[in-house]
Design a protein around this motif. Structure first.
Motif, mmCIF file in Angstrom:
data_model
loop_
_atom_site.group_PDB
_atom_site.id
_atom_site.type_symbol
_atom_site.label_atom_id
_atom_site.label_comp_id
_atom_site.label_asym_id
_atom_site.label_seq_id
_atom_site.Cartn_x
_atom_site.Cartn_y
_atom_site.Cartn_z
ATOM 1 N N MET A 1 -59.252 98.459 -3.631
ATOM 2 C CA MET A 1 -58.613 97.358 -2.928
ATOM 3 C C MET A 1 -58.595 96.152 -3.824
ATOM 4 O O MET A 1 -59.610 95.742 -4.349
ATOM 5 N N LEU A 2 -57.429 95.546 -3.999
ATOM 6 C CA LEU A 2 -57.275 94.393 -4.872
ATOM 7 C C LEU A 2 -56.966 93.177 -4.045
ATOM 8 O O LEU A 2 -55.854 93.008 -3.580
ATOM 9 N N PRO A 3 -57.927 92.307 -3.837
ATOM 10 C CA PRO A 3 -57.639 91.114 -3.074
ATOM 11 C C PRO A 3 -56.786 90.158 -3.863
ATOM 12 O O PRO A 3 -56.651 90.265 -5.066
ATOM 13 N N ALA A 4 -56.256 89.194 -3.174
ATOM 14 C CA ALA A 4 -55.363 88.235 -3.797
ATOM 15 C C ALA A 4 -56.107 87.377 -4.797
ATOM 16 O O ALA A 4 -57.313 87.224 -4.753
ATOM 17 N N PRO A 5 -55.374 86.775 -5.743
ATOM 18 C CA PRO A 5 -56.007 85.843 -6.658
ATOM 19 C C PRO A 5 -56.726 84.737 -5.899
ATOM 20 O O PRO A 5 -56.313 84.330 -4.836
ATOM 21 N N ALA A 6 -57.798 84.239 -6.500
ATOM 22 C CA ALA A 6 -58.653 83.298 -5.805
ATOM 23 C C ALA A 6 -57.939 82.003 -5.486
ATOM 24 O O ALA A 6 -57.068 81.551 -6.207
ATOM 25 N N LEU A 7 -58.345 81.390 -4.377
ATOM 26 C CA LEU A 7 -57.851 80.068 -4.047
ATOM 27 C C LEU A 7 -58.518 79.063 -4.959
ATOM 28 O O LEU A 7 -59.319 79.386 -5.805
ATOM 29 N N ALA A 8 -58.194 77.787 -4.754
ATOM 30 C CA ALA A 8 -58.719 76.755 -5.635
ATOM 31 C C ALA A 8 -60.231 76.750 -5.597
ATOM 32 O O ALA A 8 -60.854 77.229 -4.679
ATOM 33 N N GLN A 9 -60.815 76.161 -6.627
ATOM 34 C CA GLN A 9 -62.249 76.180 -6.767
ATOM 35 C C GLN A 9 -62.963 75.595 -5.561
ATOM 36 O O GLN A 9 -64.014 76.057 -5.175
ATOM 37 N N TYR A 10 -62.426 74.576 -4.948
ATOM 38 C CA TYR A 10 -63.074 74.027 -3.769
ATOM 39 C C TYR A 10 -62.132 74.187 -2.603
ATOM 40 O O TYR A 10 -60.922 74.270 -2.758
ATOM 41 N N ASN B 1 -50.398 79.067 -7.615
ATOM 42 C CA ASN B 1 -50.529 80.483 -7.321
ATOM 43 C C ASN B 1 -50.281 80.736 -5.842
ATOM 44 O O ASN B 1 -50.936 80.151 -4.988
ATOM 45 N N ARG B 2 -49.304 81.622 -5.542
ATOM 46 C CA ARG B 2 -48.988 81.998 -4.166
ATOM 47 C C ARG B 2 -48.836 83.510 -4.077
ATOM 48 O O ARG B 2 -48.385 84.145 -5.026
ATOM 49 N N GLY B 3 -49.171 84.051 -2.923
ATOM 50 C CA GLY B 3 -49.008 85.482 -2.761
ATOM 51 C C GLY B 3 -49.638 85.995 -1.492
ATOM 52 O O GLY B 3 -50.153 85.239 -0.666
ATOM 53 N N VAL B 4 -49.590 87.308 -1.332
ATOM 54 C CA VAL B 4 -50.136 87.974 -0.155
ATOM 55 C C VAL B 4 -50.574 89.368 -0.556
ATOM 56 O O VAL B 4 -49.977 89.987 -1.443
ATOM 57 N N ILE C 1 -51.594 96.957 -0.998
ATOM 58 C CA ILE C 1 -50.291 96.552 -1.516
ATOM 59 C C ILE C 1 -50.290 95.038 -1.593
ATOM 60 O O ILE C 1 -51.006 94.366 -0.839
ATOM 61 N N GLY C 2 -49.506 94.466 -2.501
ATOM 62 C CA GLY C 2 -49.524 93.026 -2.624
ATOM 63 C C GLY C 2 -48.397 92.468 -3.465
ATOM 64 O O GLY C 2 -47.662 93.189 -4.142
ATOM 65 N N TYR C 3 -48.286 91.142 -3.394
ATOM 66 C CA TYR C 3 -47.311 90.376 -4.172
ATOM 67 C C TYR C 3 -48.010 89.138 -4.695
ATOM 68 O O TYR C 3 -48.743 88.452 -3.963
ATOM 69 N N GLN D 1 -44.130 87.195 -11.632
ATOM 70 C CA GLN D 1 -44.244 87.848 -10.342
ATOM 71 C C GLN D 1 -44.647 89.305 -10.543
ATOM 72 O O GLN D 1 -44.248 89.934 -11.523
ATOM 73 N N SER D 2 -45.408 89.821 -9.600
ATOM 74 C CA SER D 2 -45.742 91.240 -9.641
ATOM 75 C C SER D 2 -45.834 91.787 -8.228
ATOM 76 O O SER D 2 -46.264 91.090 -7.303
#
Length: 596
Positions: A21-30, A467-470, A487-489, A511-512
């Motif tokens: 399972m590949l979670p989305a890229p991390a949100l901002a540091q805080y 960075n945006r995605g789901v 699955i993801g974008y 984009q990927s």
């Protein structure tokens, strides 16, 4: 320094091969607001502003770290015994190019590592550390294999220094392949060309404070992070030597504080006020992103487990960078490391700036411990923004998750935040052929979900980005078989100031689209197997590269021979189809492992 086409178009393979399972890229540091949902790395949702104690039926009240009345931070599993598992390995690997031509490389490898974890009421943590040495026999596959040493691993831990005060820290060492646009691939079963190798190192540390002052909940945190990328600095794109936008160093500071009162404590609704600051400095072109905010939030309970939340405030965001040193002809000067030399005497020029009102509204639904939903819509970064998470655990053996994200940061902030969101108790995933850390871990104890750094490690391009995605994830264990799918974008939009060398990166969009599946099971008391597959479509915004379709699969088998001695076998096939290249490679491994 040489780059093969396969290296240049594997930009997002780290998102695909990283495991189940590949979670989305991390949100901002805080968390820019106290009701903002953190990335799925920690396995738990942060509470909404002034989240009411116990108003969600049987949902336990949470403090800022996820567990009121416990010293364990977010993602920490229940107490377990100390686990220390050192091991050594000796392997023989064969790599075969299937098309467009046929070449074979045979090489060996030795490794030593340790996996350890301990959890308690006052402290806990996990570490996976491995040393590998590749032994070349001189018949390398087009130079893609050579002898060398590498250390990879991941660690995260915490300690309760005093009542309400928790200190936490984490670290990462990752080895990956980097391509012309700065994209990386860390989990492929193919060997890494030393000329295109990238080594990423990251550490972070900081305190978390959570206490009560009368009826008010008070929380604060600070994090310091340091990130470094070593080699390469120069690549070949379309037969032209071109400096790559590969990051070098990043320093991250973040701090936030919040005071809130839960609903039905003083007022029928919950109220909270908070603020924070974030700064990241990237050595390339002396880039800097600053974000300062202050806001107030309201929680309106509608029914047990259901509330409407909203907040409004002020935020200032600025992304800026300097130009590079130029020669008499006005061309950028390249340093010995292959990166452009920064003109430290020149002024910083603004690449992106916004200031003013921020707001969001949303819904929080927590009907039980097994179901949690947060969905938000608002205005931020001078545009509409959407973010949220959904976690559903229909049984103790099945997990369903979704994550929508939107943030601005540099590569260092993304890595630091991803490390902080890992559970403190985990088992790290490693590629069965190369032994490299794939960027994914599986939580232990109550949190058995997969958590990945794949998004944060998908690119080492130095430019700061939005960075945006789901992504959607599913994992289940039925009988003896464990299965996971995702699955993801993912979309990254980069910033660069006009009149500087980074202007070429401004508004570039990578984009990927990706999907993967894996399953594994024991085969009796002395053997086990695992199988994984992935597919990805990559659309890079730079002109040097074309779109690419990446496909791959791997399988691994192990069997105990005598006491702690086991035999291992693994195979991997990876293929890429694009206008630049149509290539397929395969690898196979046989080896022995001894666990102490």
């Amino acid at each position: 320094m040489r780059y093969s086409p396969i290296n240049r178009i594997s930009a997002m393979a780290a998102l695909l091969c990283a495991g189940a399972m590949l979670p989305a890229p991390a949100l901002a540091q805080y968390g820019w607001s106290d009701d903002e949902v953190t990335s799925s790395g920690g396995g738990e949702l942060q509470p909404a502003p002034a989240y009411p104690d116990g108003y969600a039926g049987d949902v336990e009240a949470q403090d800022a770290d996820g567990d009121r009345g416990s010293a364990r931070p977010s993602g920490a599993p229940e107490r377990q015994r100390l686990r220390i598992e050192p091991y050594i390995e000796a392997n023989q690997i064969v790599t075969q190019r299937i098309k467009p031509d046929s070449e074979t490389a045979v090489y060996g490898g030795v490794a030593a590592g340790v996996d350890a974890s301990v959890q308690g009421r006052r402290a806990g943590g996990s570490v996976s550390l491995r040393y590998d040495r590749v032994i070349s026999y001189g018949d390398d596959l087009s130079g893609d294999v050579s002898g060398g040493d590498s250390v990879t691993g991941v660690a995260r831990g915490y300690v309760a220094a005093a009542p309400g005060i928790t200190l936490e820290a984490g670290g990462l060492a990752a080895r990956s392949r980097v391509e012309g646009g700065g994209g990386t691939a860390i989990a492929s079963g193919q060997p890494i060309d030393p000329d295109s190798e990238s080594r990423v190192y990251s550490v972070y540390a900081g305190p978390n404070v959570s206490t009560n002052v009368g009826v008010a909940d008070v929380s604060a945190n600070y994090r310091f992070g340091y990130n470094r990328v070593e080699e390469p600095g120069v690549g070949v794109v379309d037969a032209t030597v071109t400096p790559i936008d590969v990051a070098q160093e990043s320093i991250v500071h973040s701090a936030s504080a919040r005071v809130g009162v839960a609903p039905r404590t003083v007022l029928p609704v919950g109220v909270a006020v908070g603020g924070g600051a974030y700064q990241e400095e990237v050595s390339n072109s002396d880039q800097r992103v600053r974000d300062f905010y202050g806001r107030g939030d309201v929680t309106v309970p509608l029914a047990p487990g259901l509330a409407v939340v909203g907040g409004v405030g002020y935020e200032y965001v600025q992304v800026a960078n300097r130009d590079v040193v130029r020669d008499a002809n006005g061309d950028p000067v390249v340093g010995e490391d292959g990166r452009f030399e920064t003109d430290a005497s020149g002024p910083r020029r603004i690449a992106f700036e916004t200031e003013g009102l921020i707001w969001d509204v949303g819904v929080v639904w927590k009907p039980s411990r097994r179901t949690q939903l947060e969905a938000h819509y608002g205005r931020r970064y001078d545009s509409d923004t959407y973010y949220g998470t959904f976690d559903w655990q229909p049984s103790s053996r099945t997990l369903v998750s979704a994550n929508v994200y939107n943030t601005i940061s540099g590569f260092g902030g993304a890595i630091t935040n991803s490390l902080a969101n890992l559970p403190s108790g985990f088992v790290a995933s490693r590629n069965p052929l190369t032994g490299n850390f794939t960027g994914c871990v599986t939580g232990s104890g109550a949190d058995g979900s997969a958590n990945c750094l794949g998004g944060a490690l998908s690119s080492v391009r130095s430019a700061i980005f939005r960075n945006r995605g789901v992504n959607l994830g599913y994992s289940t264990t039925q009988g003896r078989i464990t299965t996971a799918m995702s699955i993801g974008y993912d979309r990254r939009t980069y910033f660069g100031a006009e009149g500087t060398v980074l202007a070429a990166a401004n508004d570039i969009v990578d984009q990927s689209y990706y999907a993967n599946v894996s399953f594994g099971a024991p085969l009796g008391p002395f053997a086990a197997f695992s199988v994984a597959g992935y597919a990805s479509y990559l659309d890079e915004g730079t002109n040097e590269l074309n779109d690419a379709l990446l496909l791959g699969a791997s399988a691994a088998y192990s069997r105990t021979l005598w006491r702690n001695l086991s035999a291992r076998a693994a195979v991997s096939v990876d293929t890429v189809d694009s206008d630049l290249l149509n290539e397929t490679n395969a690898s196979a491994l046989l080896g022995l492992r001894y666990d102490f």
